[in-house]
Design a protein around this motif. Structure first.
Motif, PDB file in Angstrom:
ATOM      1  N   GLU A 111       0.711  -1.204  -0.045  1.00 25.44           N
ATOM      2  CA  GLU A 111      -0.232  -0.202  -0.080  1.00 25.44           C
ATOM      3  C   GLU A 111       0.786   1.322   0.041  1.00 25.44           C
ATOM      4  O   GLU A 111       0.335   2.283  -0.329  1.00 25.44           O
ATOM      5  CB  GLU A 111      -1.025   0.012   1.179  1.00 25.44           C
ATOM      6  N   PHE A 112       1.993   1.162   0.439  1.00 18.94           N
ATOM      7  CA  PHE A 112       2.959   2.415   0.198  1.00 18.94           C
ATOM      8  C   PHE A 112       3.119   2.528  -1.280  1.00 18.94           C
ATOM      9  O   PHE A 112       3.015   3.961  -1.684  1.00 18.94           O
ATOM     10  CB  PHE A 112       4.449   2.075   0.666  1.00 18.94           C
ATOM     11  N   ALA A 113       2.848   1.595  -2.211  1.00 24.28           N
ATOM     12  CA  ALA A 113       3.072   2.030  -3.634  1.00 24.28           C
ATOM     13  C   ALA A 113       1.877   2.595  -3.995  1.00 24.28           C
ATOM     14  O   ALA A 113       1.848   3.547  -5.008  1.00 24.28           O
ATOM     15  CB  ALA A 113       3.015   0.708  -4.433  1.00 24.28           C
ATOM     16  N   SER A 114       0.674   2.146  -3.685  1.00 26.32           N
ATOM     17  CA  SER A 114      -0.735   3.111  -3.574  1.00 26.32           C
ATOM     18  C   SER A 114      -0.495   4.372  -3.218  1.00 26.32           C
ATOM     19  O   SER A 114      -1.077   5.606  -4.061  1.00 26.32           O
ATOM     20  CB  SER A 114      -1.828   2.265  -2.896  1.00 26.32           C
ATOM     21  N   LEU A 115       0.136   4.711  -2.021  1.00 28.98           N
ATOM     22  CA  LEU A 115       0.123   6.195  -1.697  1.00 28.98           C
ATOM     23  C   LEU A 115       0.906   6.774  -2.712  1.00 28.98           C
ATOM     24  O   LEU A 115       0.608   8.137  -2.825  1.00 28.98           O
ATOM     25  CB  LEU A 115       0.897   6.001  -0.318  1.00 28.98           C
ATOM     26  N   LEU A 116       2.237   6.422  -3.114  1.00 28.35           N
ATOM     27  CA  LEU A 116       2.949   7.107  -3.941  1.00 28.35           C
ATOM     28  C   LEU A 116       2.318   7.509  -5.272  1.00 28.35           C
ATOM     29  O   LEU A 116       2.251   8.594  -5.767  1.00 28.35           O
ATOM     30  CB  LEU A 116       4.193   6.235  -4.308  1.00 28.35           C
ATOM     31  N   GLU A 117       1.473   6.363  -5.808  1.00 25.68           N
ATOM     32  CA  GLU A 117       0.625   6.504  -7.102  1.00 25.68           C
ATOM     33  C   GLU A 117      -0.422   7.713  -6.900  1.00 25.68           C
ATOM     34  O   GLU A 117      -0.743   8.457  -7.823  1.00 25.68           O
ATOM     35  CB  GLU A 117       0.116   5.155  -7.454  1.00 25.68           C
ATOM     36  N   ASP A 118      -1.001   7.696  -5.649  1.00 30.25           N
ATOM     37  CA  ASP A 118      -2.113   8.757  -5.252  1.00 30.25           C
ATOM     38  C   ASP A 118      -1.462  10.194  -5.298  1.00 30.25           C
ATOM     39  O   ASP A 118      -1.896  11.195  -5.848  1.00 30.25           O
ATOM     40  CB  ASP A 118      -2.683   8.630  -3.999  1.00 30.25           C
ATOM     41  N   ILE A 119      -0.235  10.143  -4.758  1.00 33.60           N
ATOM     42  CA  ILE A 119       0.487  11.549  -4.970  1.00 33.60           C
ATOM     43  C   ILE A 119       0.865  11.937  -6.351  1.00 33.60           C
ATOM     44  O   ILE A 119       0.598  13.170  -6.561  1.00 33.60           O
ATOM     45  CB  ILE A 119       1.601  11.508  -3.879  1.00 33.60           C
ATOM     46  N   GLU A 120       1.394  11.074  -7.168  1.00 33.51           N
ATOM     47  CA  GLU A 120       1.634  11.245  -8.449  1.00 33.51           C
ATOM     48  C   GLU A 120       0.432  11.814  -9.146  1.00 33.51           C
ATOM     49  O   GLU A 120       0.352  12.781  -9.920  1.00 33.51           O
ATOM     50  CB  GLU A 120       2.360  10.111  -9.087  1.00 33.51           C
ATOM     51  N   MET A 121      -0.871  11.051  -8.892  1.00 36.56           N
ATOM     52  CA  MET A 121      -2.010  11.532  -9.414  1.00 36.56           C
ATOM     53  C   MET A 121      -2.555  12.861  -9.048  1.00 36.56           C
ATOM     54  O   MET A 121      -3.066  13.449  -9.897  1.00 36.56           O
ATOM     55  CB  MET A 121      -3.180  10.344  -9.078  1.00 36.56           C
ATOM     56  N   THR A 151      -4.577  -5.827   3.057  1.00 31.53           N
ATOM     57  CA  THR A 151      -3.537  -6.209   3.870  1.00 31.53           C
ATOM     58  C   THR A 151      -2.237  -5.769   3.385  1.00 31.53           C
ATOM     59  O   THR A 151      -1.949  -5.546   2.068  1.00 31.53           O
ATOM     60  CB  THR A 151      -3.540  -7.795   4.178  1.00 31.53           C
ATOM     61  N   PRO A 152      -1.144  -5.404   4.076  1.00 25.01           N
ATOM     62  CA  PRO A 152       0.098  -4.908   3.386  1.00 25.01           C
ATOM     63  C   PRO A 152       0.726  -5.889   2.460  1.00 25.01           C
ATOM     64  O   PRO A 152       1.594  -5.496   1.800  1.00 25.01           O
ATOM     65  CB  PRO A 152       0.936  -4.540   4.703  1.00 25.01           C
ATOM     66  N   THR A 153       0.523  -7.161   2.763  1.00 24.30           N
ATOM     67  CA  THR A 153       1.160  -8.309   2.221  1.00 24.30           C
ATOM     68  C   THR A 153       0.541  -8.531   0.740  1.00 24.30           C
ATOM     69  O   THR A 153       0.741  -9.579  -0.135  1.00 24.30           O
ATOM     70  CB  THR A 153       1.435  -9.630   2.769  1.00 24.30           C
ATOM     71  N   CYS A 154      -0.612  -7.908   0.416  1.00 25.08           N
ATOM     72  CA  CYS A 154      -1.338  -8.346  -0.683  1.00 25.08           C
ATOM     73  C   CYS A 154      -0.929  -7.784  -1.981  1.00 25.08           C
ATOM     74  O   CYS A 154      -1.078  -6.235  -2.108  1.00 25.08           O
ATOM     75  CB  CYS A 154      -2.923  -8.050  -0.586  1.00 25.08           C
ATOM     76  N   PRO A 155      -0.517  -8.377  -2.915  1.00 24.69           N
ATOM     77  CA  PRO A 155       0.021  -7.680  -4.138  1.00 24.69           C
ATOM     78  C   PRO A 155      -1.223  -7.087  -5.178  1.00 24.69           C
ATOM     79  O   PRO A 155      -0.881  -6.387  -5.849  1.00 24.69           O
ATOM     80  CB  PRO A 155       0.937  -8.640  -4.757  1.00 24.69           C
ATOM     81  N   TYR A 156      -2.146  -7.602  -4.843  1.00 25.16           N
ATOM     82  CA  TYR A 156      -3.407  -7.139  -5.800  1.00 25.16           C
ATOM     83  C   TYR A 156      -4.297  -5.966  -5.281  1.00 25.16           C
ATOM     84  O   TYR A 156      -5.230  -5.553  -5.963  1.00 25.16           O
ATOM     85  CB  TYR A 156      -4.351  -8.565  -6.255  1.00 25.16           C
ATOM     86  N   CYS A 157      -4.033  -5.866  -3.985  1.00 32.57           N
ATOM     87  CA  CYS A 157      -4.829  -4.857  -3.346  1.00 32.57           C
ATOM     88  C   CYS A 157      -4.850  -3.375  -3.924  1.00 32.57           C
ATOM     89  O   CYS A 157      -5.671  -2.654  -4.157  1.00 32.57           O
ATOM     90  CB  CYS A 157      -4.495  -4.718  -1.883  1.00 32.57           C
ATOM     91  N   PRO A 158      -3.336  -3.031  -4.073  1.00 33.87           N
ATOM     92  CA  PRO A 158      -3.327  -1.873  -4.447  1.00 33.87           C
ATOM     93  C   PRO A 158      -4.124  -1.354  -5.836  1.00 33.87           C
ATOM     94  O   PRO A 158      -4.539  -0.171  -6.302  1.00 33.87           O
ATOM     95  CB  PRO A 158      -1.630  -1.428  -5.144  1.00 33.87           C
ATOM     96  N   GLN A 159      -4.445  -2.341  -6.721  1.00 36.35           N
ATOM     97  CA  GLN A 159      -5.121  -1.804  -7.931  1.00 36.35           C
ATOM     98  C   GLN A 159      -6.589  -1.648  -7.546  1.00 36.35           C
ATOM     99  O   GLN A 159      -7.013  -0.434  -8.110  1.00 36.35           O
ATOM    100  CB  GLN A 159      -5.300  -3.182  -8.848  1.00 36.35           C
ATOM    101  N   ALA A 160      -7.066  -2.495  -6.367  1.00 36.12           N
ATOM    102  CA  ALA A 160      -8.520  -1.992  -6.264  1.00 36.12           C
ATOM    103  C   ALA A 160      -8.562  -0.405  -5.378  1.00 36.12           C
ATOM    104  O   ALA A 160      -9.359   0.245  -5.610  1.00 36.12           O
ATOM    105  CB  ALA A 160      -9.002  -3.028  -5.045  1.00 36.12           C
ATOM    106  N   ILE A 208     -17.302  -5.808  -4.175  1.00 35.01           N
ATOM    107  CA  ILE A 208     -16.464  -6.066  -5.302  1.00 35.01           C
ATOM    108  C   ILE A 208     -15.324  -6.868  -4.659  1.00 35.01           C
ATOM    109  O   ILE A 208     -14.463  -6.448  -4.146  1.00 35.01           O
ATOM    110  CB  ILE A 208     -16.070  -4.910  -5.710  1.00 35.01           C
ATOM    111  N   LEU A 209     -15.449  -8.151  -4.856  1.00 30.94           N
ATOM    112  CA  LEU A 209     -14.177  -9.134  -4.486  1.00 30.94           C
ATOM    113  C   LEU A 209     -13.332  -9.195  -5.387  1.00 30.94           C
ATOM    114  O   LEU A 209     -13.352  -9.339  -6.814  1.00 30.94           O
ATOM    115  CB  LEU A 209     -14.778 -10.420  -4.428  1.00 30.94           C
ATOM    116  N   GLY A 210     -12.119  -8.844  -5.039  1.00 28.18           N
ATOM    117  CA  GLY A 210     -10.852  -8.828  -5.852  1.00 28.18           C
ATOM    118  C   GLY A 210     -10.508  -7.793  -6.577  1.00 28.18           C
ATOM    119  O   GLY A 210     -11.252  -6.615  -6.149  1.00 28.18           O
ATOM    120  N   ALA A 211      -9.422  -7.703  -7.175  1.00 25.67           N
ATOM    121  CA  ALA A 211      -8.898  -6.553  -8.111  1.00 25.67           C
ATOM    122  C   ALA A 211      -9.722  -6.633  -9.407  1.00 25.67           C
ATOM    123  O   ALA A 211      -9.038  -7.074 -10.331  1.00 25.67           O
ATOM    124  CB  ALA A 211      -7.455  -6.761  -8.249  1.00 25.67           C
TER     125      ALA A 211
END
Length: 229
Positions: A111-121, A151-160, A208-211
């Protein structure tokens, strides 16, 4: 001890160097250690604050504002900003009054990747949604709340998370919130979260289940508010 090592700081600094708009990070934390019925000490408030302080130090375009729920001012601001639990982070363009793009829980791991992408957005790229989608969101008959459990270990979560946050940035009718499932077990139990990502629409009207792609999010939103495509 720093949460972001020298190599991570270098990578993040480079990513943030191309921002053209200032971004505000509004953090609600709680320094109180009081344990009361229905209230537990905030698990990751200290770490969340430290992470955001380190992040904000890497770009002049980032501006961190911190409110402490242990203070009268923090409690008042929490009511004004509709904040229920710490740590809650609200992202917006600096100067905006928007409060509908948020994280409940530490944006760690994937989710740190999500945060960075949000900041760039917010600071450079924009939401990138087609105009017809933006118009549909703006014409919704009621507010839509998208709570994305992760969860922090979920690689599919950032897409959602990114899909929900793009829609929140595009329209004030949409609230997009990441919720770290392990930090808020009562909330996870209420919505029967057994896997992530799991996006709860309007407090359980749809999920909505999944990414899933944007089209699935739109379909769930339409069902939740009772409109046709």
């Amino acid at each position: 001890m720093a949460l972001l090592g020298p190599k991570e700081q270098e990578i993040v600094r480079e990513r943030l160097s191309n921002l053209v708009r200032d971004v505000e990070l509004v953090l609600f934390t709680d320094t109180s250690t009081l344990i009361a019925p229905g209230k537990e000490p905030c698990l990751y408030c200290k770490e969340t604050k430290q992470l955001l302080e380190e992040l904000a130090a890497l770009s002049d375009r980032l501006h961190l504002v911190v409110y402490d729920l242990a203070t009268p001012e923090g409690k008042e601001k929490a009511k004004e900003y509709r904040v229920e639990d710490p740590p809650t982070l609200i992202l917006r363009e600096r100067g905006s009054s928007a409060i509908n793009l948020r994280y409940r829980g530490i944006p760690a791991g994937y989710e740190f990747a999500s945060l960075l992408e949000d900041i760039e957005m917010l600071g450079r790229d924009g939401h990138g949604l087609p105009e017809n989608v933006v118009q549909e969101l703006n014409n919704l008959p009621e507010e839509v709340v998208l709570q994305v459990f992760v969860t922090p270990t979920c690689p599919y979560c950032p897409q959602a998370v990114r899909t929900a946050h793009r829609m929140a940035y595009a329209s004030p009718k949409v609230w997009g919130e990441m919720i770290e499932a392990n930090e808020f077990p009562e909330l996870s139990s209420r919505y029967h979260i057994h896997g992530v990502p799991d996006t709860i629409v309007n407090h359980g009207k749809e999920r909505i289940l999944g990414a899933q792609p944007l089209s699935q999010f739109l379909q769930a939103i339409r069902k939740a508010v009772g409109v046709s495509a």
